[in-house]
Design a protein around this motif. Sequence first.
Motif, mmCIF file in Angstrom:
data_model
loop_
_atom_site.group_PDB
_atom_site.id
_atom_site.type_symbol
_atom_site.label_atom_id
_atom_site.label_comp_id
_atom_site.label_asym_id
_atom_site.label_seq_id
_atom_site.Cartn_x
_atom_site.Cartn_y
_atom_site.Cartn_z
ATOM 1 N N GLU A 26 0.745 -0.280 -13.924
ATOM 2 C CA GLU A 26 0.977 -1.625 -13.693
ATOM 3 C C GLU A 26 1.907 -1.779 -12.390
ATOM 4 O OE1 GLU A 26 -0.134 -4.652 -15.091
ATOM 5 O OE2 GLU A 26 -1.411 -3.302 -16.352
ATOM 6 N N SER A 27 2.555 -0.941 -12.157
ATOM 7 C CA SER A 27 3.752 -0.822 -11.070
ATOM 8 C C SER A 27 2.900 -0.939 -9.749
ATOM 9 C CB SER A 27 4.679 0.243 -11.117
ATOM 10 O OG SER A 27 4.063 1.509 -11.183
ATOM 11 N N PHE A 28 1.623 -0.300 -9.859
ATOM 12 C CA PHE A 28 1.161 -0.364 -8.637
ATOM 13 C C PHE A 28 0.478 -1.754 -8.019
ATOM 14 C CE2 PHE A 28 -3.324 -0.726 -6.654
ATOM 15 C CZ PHE A 28 -3.293 -0.131 -5.596
ATOM 16 N N PHE A 29 0.085 -2.565 -9.058
ATOM 17 C CA PHE A 29 -0.483 -3.918 -8.598
ATOM 18 C C PHE A 29 0.627 -4.764 -8.524
ATOM 19 C CE2 PHE A 29 -3.822 -1.824 -11.228
ATOM 20 C CZ PHE A 29 -4.950 -2.018 -10.574
ATOM 21 N N LYS A 30 1.619 -4.509 -9.094
ATOM 22 C CA LYS A 30 2.904 -5.410 -8.812
ATOM 23 C C LYS A 30 3.316 -5.301 -7.341
ATOM 24 C CE LYS A 30 4.663 -5.620 -13.537
ATOM 25 N NZ LYS A 30 5.592 -4.960 -14.639
ATOM 26 N N GLN A 31 3.522 -4.001 -6.745
ATOM 27 C CA GLN A 31 3.754 -3.769 -5.452
ATOM 28 C C GLN A 31 2.944 -4.062 -4.190
ATOM 29 O OE1 GLN A 31 5.082 0.359 -6.069
ATOM 30 N NE2 GLN A 31 6.637 -0.241 -7.579
ATOM 31 N N ARG A 32 1.689 -3.669 -4.669
ATOM 32 C CA ARG A 32 0.569 -3.771 -3.519
ATOM 33 C C ARG A 32 0.348 -5.220 -2.978
ATOM 34 N NH1 ARG A 32 -3.502 -6.373 -5.980
ATOM 35 N NH2 ARG A 32 -5.571 -5.050 -6.604
ATOM 36 N N ARG A 33 0.022 -5.334 -1.665
ATOM 37 C CA ARG A 33 -0.332 -6.271 -0.901
ATOM 38 C C ARG A 33 -1.735 -6.037 -0.559
ATOM 39 N NH1 ARG A 33 4.492 -7.895 2.946
ATOM 40 N NH2 ARG A 33 6.131 -8.272 1.235
ATOM 41 N N LEU A 34 -2.830 -7.150 -0.829
ATOM 42 C CA LEU A 34 -4.077 -7.086 -0.327
ATOM 43 C C LEU A 34 -4.103 -7.893 1.224
ATOM 44 C CD1 LEU A 34 -6.197 -7.948 -3.193
ATOM 45 C CD2 LEU A 34 -6.284 -6.066 -2.112
ATOM 46 N N GLU A 35 -4.295 -6.874 2.054
ATOM 47 C CA GLU A 35 -4.192 -7.552 3.600
ATOM 48 C C GLU A 35 -5.262 -7.376 4.259
ATOM 49 O OE1 GLU A 35 -1.157 -5.056 5.265
ATOM 50 O OE2 GLU A 35 0.293 -6.402 4.263
ATOM 51 N N THR A 36 -6.538 -6.500 3.557
ATOM 52 C CA THR A 36 -7.911 -6.382 4.384
ATOM 53 C C THR A 36 -8.701 -6.295 3.189
ATOM 54 O OG1 THR A 36 -9.136 -5.279 5.664
ATOM 55 C CG2 THR A 36 -7.398 -4.081 4.746
ATOM 56 N N LEU A 37 -10.059 -6.529 3.195
ATOM 57 C CA LEU A 37 -11.267 -6.484 2.274
ATOM 58 C C LEU A 37 -11.768 -5.050 2.367
ATOM 59 C CD1 LEU A 37 -12.800 -9.872 2.277
ATOM 60 C CD2 LEU A 37 -11.023 -9.060 0.569
ATOM 61 N N VAL A 38 -11.547 -4.357 3.353
ATOM 62 C CA VAL A 38 -12.047 -3.091 3.579
ATOM 63 C C VAL A 38 -11.092 -1.922 3.787
ATOM 64 C CG1 VAL A 38 -13.704 -1.620 4.923
ATOM 65 C CG2 VAL A 38 -14.123 -3.823 4.543
ATOM 66 N N GLU A 39 -10.839 -1.028 2.671
ATOM 67 C CA GLU A 39 -10.042 0.178 2.550
ATOM 68 C C GLU A 39 -8.688 -0.407 2.840
ATOM 69 O OE1 GLU A 39 -11.553 2.599 1.295
ATOM 70 O OE2 GLU A 39 -11.568 4.183 2.753
ATOM 71 N N ASN A 40 -8.162 -1.270 1.888
ATOM 72 C CA ASN A 40 -6.970 -1.744 1.865
ATOM 73 C C ASN A 40 -6.193 -0.737 1.513
ATOM 74 O OD1 ASN A 40 -5.014 -4.501 1.734
ATOM 75 N ND2 ASN A 40 -4.552 -3.327 -0.075
ATOM 76 N N GLN A 41 -4.987 -0.545 2.190
ATOM 77 C CA GLN A 41 -4.058 0.635 1.919
ATOM 78 C C GLN A 41 -2.727 0.452 1.276
ATOM 79 O OE1 GLN A 41 -3.957 3.457 5.294
ATOM 80 N NE2 GLN A 41 -2.350 4.573 4.293
ATOM 81 N N THR A 42 -2.632 1.291 0.163
ATOM 82 C CA THR A 42 -1.178 1.156 -0.466
ATOM 83 C C THR A 42 -0.406 2.580 -0.243
ATOM 84 O OG1 THR A 42 -1.827 -0.677 -1.750
ATOM 85 C CG2 THR A 42 0.392 0.446 -2.517
ATOM 86 N N SER A 43 0.513 2.918 0.392
ATOM 87 C CA SER A 43 1.035 4.019 0.482
ATOM 88 C C SER A 43 2.322 4.441 -0.075
ATOM 89 C CB SER A 43 1.036 4.583 2.015
ATOM 90 O OG SER A 43 -0.296 4.440 2.463
#
Length: 301
Positions: free
Chosen positions: A5-22
């Motif tokens: 759940e912590s991933f979805f709380k932290q990540r931002r969707l900035e592009t529709l192709v290979e949106n990267q959360t690191s």
Amino acid sequence: MQLPESFFKQRRLETLVENQTSYTLENAALHVFETHKQAEHVLLQFDNPVLASMLKGKKIMHLKDHRSFDFLPGESLILPSDELMCIDFPEARENSPTRCLAMAISDDLIKEVITFMNDKMPKCDQREWSFLDYNFHFTNDIGIHQILQRLLFLFTEAHPSKDYFVNNMLKELIIRIMQTNSNKIYTEKTMDSSKDGRLSYIIEYIRKNLEKSISVMELSKKAYMSESNFHRVFKNELGMSPVDFINNERIKLASSLLQDPNLKIKEVFMRCGFENRSYFNRLFKRIKNVSPREYQKKIFK
């Protein structure tokens, strides 16, 4: 594998192709890539060796050796440093994105683990462990699956000691992957025992004598090793005991024989070296997740 759940709380969707959360730690960086629309020829490259593992959806991978293949959930791929990937996303949708993790692991940690394996887990015939210098595509076993699931949690967790926790998990992951690779080489390639040494000879002997009773003592004598040393070397290199390897090979043979409609189950288990049906049934179901009878029904329905 499930993203915490912590991933979805932290990540931002900035592009529709290979949106990267690191997430970057001392000896590794974990990246989660999400693609929400169909795309082709997407390029990706990392400076360090990378473990890529599919979480959801489907990719088509095109690698520099001109090999193309479907990359599906439950599968992983080891890529060397600076390998250029070209990726297609034929099924990605806004409401059903493709998700993949890519974990870049430092060369120093890999070298440390390889040194440990050569010191404490030597291969047969004085051959040395070395990291994979080619693209190794494999299905995650339960051990690797659980480590990857744990690493997803650790990387996204706000814990002061997570560098320590992750380093320990990465070391186990590297060892298991090396053993999986060794197992795959021995299992899938036809070997010339005169060229490939004692362990190759033993594995070929096992395959050719599955209908017979095979003991670890007998195999160790053929390898000119003590029983305890043979057991240790075999398990170090293939990640499983000789008995487990024999059983896996017997079930693999049984799976093939069960596809012959003229063979009864009794004939199958006897030709695979099993002395009674109940043990054969239990082992088959443990490895294949279905009974021999259910497996046969699926084949002939």
